[in-house]
Design an enzyme around this catalytic site. Sequence first.
Site, PDB file in Angstrom:
ATOM      1  N   ASP A 107       0.858  -1.186   0.000  1.00  0.00           N
ATOM      2  CA  ASP A 107       0.000   0.000   0.000  1.00  0.00           C
ATOM      3  C   ASP A 107       0.889   1.230   0.000  1.00  0.00           C
ATOM      4  O   ASP A 107       1.650   1.459   0.940  1.00  0.00           O
ATOM      5  CB  ASP A 107      -0.885  -0.023   1.260  1.00  0.00           C
ATOM      6  CG  ASP A 107      -1.769   1.206   1.333  1.00  0.00           C
ATOM      7  OD1 ASP A 107      -2.700   1.310   0.533  1.00  0.00           O
ATOM      8  OD2 ASP A 107      -1.501   2.086   2.192  1.00  0.00           O
ATOM      9  N   GLU A 159      -2.198  -1.626  -5.610  1.00  0.00           N
ATOM     10  CA  GLU A 159      -3.411  -1.103  -6.222  1.00  0.00           C
ATOM     11  C   GLU A 159      -3.077  -0.458  -7.561  1.00  0.00           C
ATOM     12  O   GLU A 159      -2.054   0.221  -7.694  1.00  0.00           O
ATOM     13  CB  GLU A 159      -4.043  -0.066  -5.283  1.00  0.00           C
ATOM     14  CG  GLU A 159      -5.382   0.412  -5.799  1.00  0.00           C
ATOM     15  CD  GLU A 159      -6.102   1.305  -4.801  1.00  0.00           C
ATOM     16  OE1 GLU A 159      -5.669   1.383  -3.640  1.00  0.00           O
ATOM     17  OE2 GLU A 159      -7.097   1.914  -5.204  1.00  0.00           O
ATOM     18  N   ASP A 185      -2.930   1.777   6.898  1.00  0.00           N
ATOM     19  CA  ASP A 185      -2.189   1.341   5.714  1.00  0.00           C
ATOM     20  C   ASP A 185      -1.856  -0.147   5.779  1.00  0.00           C
ATOM     21  O   ASP A 185      -1.824  -0.835   4.769  1.00  0.00           O
ATOM     22  CB  ASP A 185      -0.898   2.154   5.576  1.00  0.00           C
ATOM     23  CG  ASP A 185      -1.189   3.641   5.503  1.00  0.00           C
ATOM     24  OD1 ASP A 185      -2.274   3.998   5.008  1.00  0.00           O
ATOM     25  OD2 ASP A 185      -0.347   4.444   5.966  1.00  0.00           O
TER      26      ASP A 185
END
Length: 368
Positions: A192, A276, A356
Site C-alpha cells: 500500500d 493497487e 495502511d
Amino acid sequence: MYNPKEHRNYKFRIYPTKTQAETLTNWLTLCRLCYNAALADRKNHYLRNKASLTRTKQQTILKLDKDKHPQLKEVHSQVLQEVLLRVEKAYQAFFRRVKAGENPGYPRYKGMGQYNSLTYTQFGEGLGACFKEEKLALAKIGLVKIKLHREIPGKVKTCIIKRETTGKWYAVLSVEEYPVLYSPNWKKTGLDVGIEKLATLSDGEQIPNPKPIQKSEKKVKCAQRDLSRKKKGSKNRDKARQRLAKIHERIRHQRQDYLHKTANYLVWKYGKIVAEDLQIQNMLKNHHLAKSIADAGWGYLFSMLSYKAESAGREFIRVIAHGSSQECSQCGAIVKKDLAERVHRCPHCGLVLDRDHNAAKVLEKRVS
Ligand SMILES: [Zn+2]
C-alpha cells in the site's frame, strides 16, 4: 524499519550467560580505557608536533601497549582495533567542525557507563563473529543465545554488541548488500503506497520516504529565493537558475536511487507483490495531492517493480481495488473512514490495525 542505504542495521536481543556478560563488561572497560588513552595520545602528539597522529601509528602504539598491559590481549583484536577507528572518527568530526568555523569542544573522554558497545568488524565463518548452531558465535566469547525475530535481508558485515542502560544486551548487525540469490520463499505481500510513508506491506513493515529529500527541500527553497532576488536577464540570474536546476537534478537522482533499491529489496524478498492499480495521472490533477504524489514517486516505483519482477521471474500484480482502505482485511466489511483517520477499527469483527497495514492486507487478499 527498512532503510535502503549501503548499511542497514538490524538489532536483536541477545542473552549472554553470566560469565559471558562479565567478560563483555570487562571488555567494555578495557576498550574505554584504550579509547581515552588513544585520545590523549592524539592530543599530546598534536600539542607537541602540531600534526595529527594517524591511526596506523596508533595501531603500532596499541601493539606495544598490549605487551605492557597483557590484560588488553583478553579483548578480541578486531574489537580492540576498532576502538582506534572510533577515536579517528571523533577527531575527524572535530576537525570538520573547526574547519566549518564552529567552535566545537575537544572530543570527550569517556567516563564509566559512557562506553557501551563493542564492534566485531568482520562477520562470517572463521572471522570475529558468525552464526553457529542458531546462536551468535563471538570469537573469544563463545556461543551467545540470540533472538532472531526477523529475517536478515542480506549479508551481515559487522556485528556490534551493545549494552543498554537497562542492562539488556543486543547485537546490532550491519547488513551491507543483498545476496545475488533471491530469497527462496515465494511469499505474497500487499503493497500500500502512501504519502507519509512510501509504502506499507501486509506484514506491517513500513518503507519510509527517503530522508535526504526532505533535507534537500531547504536547499531548494534557498536557491529559489536566491534566484528571485537576481535581476532579470542578468548573468547572475542565469547562474542562480543553473544552481537550482542542479539541486533538482540531484534530488531526482537520490529519489530514483532510493526507489531502485526499494524495488530490488521487494523483488528480492517476495514472490508476488500486489499493489493497487492507481490512476496516478488522474490523481496528479488534484493539486492538493499532486506534489506529494509526484515526490513519493509511486509511478516510478511501480515501473521499477514490474520490470525487476519480470526479469527475476517474480510477479508484480496491480489490482483494481477501489476502497481497499475502507475494507476490513479480517472480515471483509466496509468500514468508512476519511483520509485523516489513521487507524482501522472494525465494529464488526473488532480488528484494530494501522490503516495502511490493513489496506496492504486487503490488497494481498485480492490475489490468490
Ligand atoms: Zn472486520
